[in-house]
Design a protein around this motif. Structure first.
Motif: not given
Length: 239
Positions: A109-112, A120-125, A144-149, A183-188
């Motif tokens: 997840l992306i934490g804010f 938290y949000e599920i990563p995406g956009g 948002e994560t650097g992962l290859t999916v 690039d995830n709007h400051g999330g972790t």
């Protein structure tokens, strides 16, 4: 002539909720319709679903189903008449693609933080013009994560605040990238145990416990369809 808007009369008894099973779509249900346009309801077979089945069924219209399931699951008697509310009838104001990545019993997840409280949000956009949702989720996860999916399949579609959101189960390779390159709007990016998802302040809220349930049982063969009107992400939600 009456201007009464279309609605449904919620019929609950000791065995469950009265619905109509569509004859032209596998495992899709609707409420018996009242008011103008009720004749357009597809033909089907009357049936009754217990709560445990209704919670995971494809029941249309989606916002009406959300209202009824909320009342039923929380022990509040749903109102006798509920508006026929179909969020799929109009053009969405935005289309989003999100990715479900699971490793070692945890979900990415992306934490804010807002007012000192984590969420938290599920990563995406957003899906860009001319882009299909599966391509969008691959691009967004990389940004948002650097992962290859790789997309395994679509498991849910959520209508929320005028948006349509597509959620995909993904296989992922690599490690989370350096924060300054994401690039995830400051999330972790954060790994949350699956058994904590139902009580996590997760957006969209109605997906949390379903993802945990699907992982423990079976992922849906067709995308689940949900309306999500929950804005308090810390509220209990098992419906």
């Amino acid at each position: 002539m009456t201007d009464e808007p279309p609605s449904v009369h919620v019929q609950l008894d000791g065995t469950g909720l009265a619905l109509v099973r569509h004859v032209d779509e596998d495992a899709t249900y609707s409420f018996p319709r009242r008011g103008p346009g009720r004749g357009r309801t597809p033909d089907g077979t009357p049936c009754v679903l217990p709560l445990a089945e209704a919670l995971h069924a494809r029941i249309r219209p989606l916002t009406t189903a959300e209202t009824v399931l909320r009342g039923w699951a929380t022990g509040r008697t749903p109102p006798g008449t509920v508006p026929w509310d179909d969020p799929t009838a109009g053009r969405p104001v935005r289309v989003r693609a999100g990715g479900i990545v699971i490793r070692d019993g945890r979900m990415l997840l992306i934490g804010f933080e807002e007012d000192g409280e984590p969420f938290y949000e599920i990563p995406g956009g957003g899906v860009e013009d001319g882009e299909e949702p599966p391509a969008a989720v691959v691009r967004e996860l990389r940004e948002e994560t650097g992962l290859t999916v790789r997309v395994r399949g679509e498991v849910a579609r959520v209508w929320k605040d005028g948006r349509r959101e597509h959620y995909f189960l993904l296989d992922a390779e690599g490690r989370i990238g350096p924060r300054e390159e994401l690039d995830n709007h400051g999330g972790t990016p954060t790994w949350i145990p699956l058994d904590e998802l139902p009580t996590t302040a997760l957006w969209p809220k109605r997906l949390g416990w379903r993802i945990a349930h699907w992982h423990a049982t079976n992922w849906p063969a067709r995308p689940a369809e949900l309306a999500d009107g929950i804005h308090d992400l810390r509220a209990d939600c098992t419906w």
